[in-house]
Write a protein that holds these residues in place. Sequence first.
Motif, mmCIF file in Angstrom:
data_model
loop_
_atom_site.group_PDB
_atom_site.id
_atom_site.type_symbol
_atom_site.label_atom_id
_atom_site.label_comp_id
_atom_site.label_asym_id
_atom_site.label_seq_id
_atom_site.Cartn_x
_atom_site.Cartn_y
_atom_site.Cartn_z
ATOM 1 N N VAL A 174 36.320 -16.582 36.557
ATOM 2 C CA VAL A 174 36.205 -15.249 35.976
ATOM 3 C C VAL A 174 36.303 -15.372 34.460
ATOM 4 N N GLN A 175 35.412 -14.660 33.790
ATOM 5 C CA GLN A 175 35.426 -14.662 32.332
ATOM 6 C C GLN A 175 35.516 -13.227 31.843
ATOM 7 N N VAL A 176 36.495 -12.976 30.993
ATOM 8 C CA VAL A 176 36.699 -11.665 30.395
ATOM 9 C C VAL A 176 36.494 -11.800 28.891
ATOM 10 N N VAL A 177 35.664 -10.945 28.328
ATOM 11 C CA VAL A 177 35.335 -11.065 26.910
ATOM 12 C C VAL A 177 35.468 -9.707 26.234
ATOM 13 N N GLU A 178 36.239 -9.660 25.169
ATOM 14 C CA GLU A 178 36.382 -8.453 24.363
ATOM 15 C C GLU A 178 35.543 -8.586 23.096
ATOM 16 N N SER A 179 35.133 -7.436 22.574
ATOM 17 C CA SER A 179 34.412 -7.410 21.307
ATOM 18 C C SER A 179 34.632 -6.062 20.645
ATOM 19 N N GLY A 180 34.230 -5.987 19.383
ATOM 20 C CA GLY A 180 34.274 -4.707 18.679
ATOM 21 C C GLY A 180 35.395 -4.558 17.678
ATOM 22 N N GLY A 181 36.294 -5.530 17.619
ATOM 23 C CA GLY A 181 37.365 -5.438 16.640
ATOM 24 C C GLY A 181 36.855 -5.626 15.225
ATOM 25 N N GLY A 182 37.730 -5.385 14.265
ATOM 26 C CA GLY A 182 37.344 -5.548 12.885
ATOM 27 C C GLY A 182 38.352 -4.925 11.951
ATOM 28 N N LEU A 183 37.946 -4.814 10.701
ATOM 29 C CA LEU A 183 38.780 -4.226 9.661
ATOM 30 C C LEU A 183 38.283 -2.814 9.365
ATOM 31 N N VAL A 184 39.197 -1.873 9.374
ATOM 32 C CA VAL A 184 38.832 -0.482 9.134
ATOM 33 C C VAL A 184 39.920 0.182 8.302
ATOM 34 N N GLN A 185 39.561 1.181 7.539
ATOM 35 C CA GLN A 185 40.550 1.921 6.761
ATOM 36 C C GLN A 185 41.286 2.922 7.651
ATOM 37 N N ALA A 186 42.487 3.260 7.254
ATOM 38 C CA ALA A 186 43.255 4.266 7.972
ATOM 39 C C ALA A 186 42.444 5.555 8.086
ATOM 40 N N GLY A 187 42.479 6.138 9.270
ATOM 41 C CA GLY A 187 41.696 7.330 9.553
ATOM 42 C C GLY A 187 40.331 7.035 10.132
ATOM 43 N N GLY A 188 39.957 5.785 10.112
ATOM 44 C CA GLY A 188 38.654 5.395 10.626
ATOM 45 C C GLY A 188 38.637 5.199 12.130
ATOM 46 N N SER A 189 37.503 4.712 12.612
ATOM 47 C CA SER A 189 37.295 4.552 14.051
ATOM 48 C C SER A 189 36.707 3.183 14.372
ATOM 49 N N LEU A 190 36.990 2.739 15.574
ATOM 50 C CA LEU A 190 36.379 1.538 16.123
ATOM 51 C C LEU A 190 36.141 1.763 17.613
ATOM 52 N N ARG A 191 35.215 0.993 18.152
ATOM 53 C CA ARG A 191 34.965 1.041 19.590
ATOM 54 C C ARG A 191 35.002 -0.371 20.133
ATOM 55 N N LEU A 192 35.967 -0.629 20.980
ATOM 56 C CA LEU A 192 36.092 -1.932 21.610
ATOM 57 C C LEU A 192 35.325 -1.948 22.928
ATOM 58 N N SER A 193 34.833 -3.132 23.272
ATOM 59 C CA SER A 193 34.140 -3.327 24.545
ATOM 60 C C SER A 193 34.758 -4.492 25.291
ATOM 61 N N GLY A 241 41.037 -11.711 23.491
ATOM 62 C CA GLY A 241 41.408 -10.697 22.528
ATOM 63 C C GLY A 241 40.420 -10.513 21.406
ATOM 64 N N THR A 242 40.519 -9.343 20.783
ATOM 65 C CA THR A 242 39.740 -9.035 19.594
ATOM 66 C C THR A 242 40.689 -8.381 18.597
ATOM 67 N N GLN A 243 40.616 -8.796 17.351
ATOM 68 C CA GLN A 243 41.569 -8.358 16.334
ATOM 69 C C GLN A 243 41.135 -7.032 15.708
ATOM 70 N N VAL A 244 42.076 -6.124 15.640
ATOM 71 C CA VAL A 244 41.882 -4.861 14.937
ATOM 72 C C VAL A 244 42.868 -4.811 13.780
ATOM 73 N N THR A 245 42.336 -4.580 12.600
ATOM 74 C CA THR A 245 43.183 -4.477 11.418
ATOM 75 C C THR A 245 42.861 -3.162 10.707
ATOM 76 N N VAL A 246 43.896 -2.357 10.499
ATOM 77 C CA VAL A 246 43.734 -1.063 9.849
ATOM 78 C C VAL A 246 44.455 -1.115 8.510
ATOM 79 N N SER A 247 43.707 -0.925 7.462
ATOM 80 C CA SER A 247 44.290 -0.973 6.122
ATOM 81 C C SER A 247 44.721 0.423 5.679
ATOM 82 N N SER A 248 45.773 0.472 4.902
ATOM 83 C CA SER A 248 46.302 1.771 4.450
ATOM 84 C C SER A 248 45.665 2.198 3.142
#
Length: 125
Positions: free
Chosen positions: A1-20, A118-125
């Motif tokens: 079984v292989q599980v793969v995440e994607s969609g992480g990234g760097l975003v400013q506070a108040g922003g949006s992301l969509r993980l898959s 895993g996929t990394q999500v970073t939210v900057s202030s």
Amino acid sequence: VQVVESGGGLVQAGGSLRLSCTASGLQFGFGGYAIAWFRQTPGKEREGVAFINSGGSDTYYTDSVKGRFTISRDNAEKKVFMSMDSLAPEDSSMYFCAVGFLGGAWKDTGLYRYWGKGTQVTVSS
């Protein structure tokens, strides 16, 4: 079984992301499994964020993300999504997809058979 995440990234506070999350090699097919998103920052325990049952009719969220995150799935595409709005710096974390729920408390990491890297999500202030 292989599980793969994607969609992480760097975003400013108040922003949006969509993980898959996608999974392959499952014995009962993608649509036969409940799936959850967890997150973990260094030095902290892995935390359950959102859960969706196999058919997509039932969803659960940890309190801190209610009203901001939405979990959904498309079994035909073999994907689970998590839309994250109004992101805050405290949402910064590595996000993991977990598959193969064994029943019980959905936030219990020990109740999932398969995990992605895993996929990394970073939210900057």
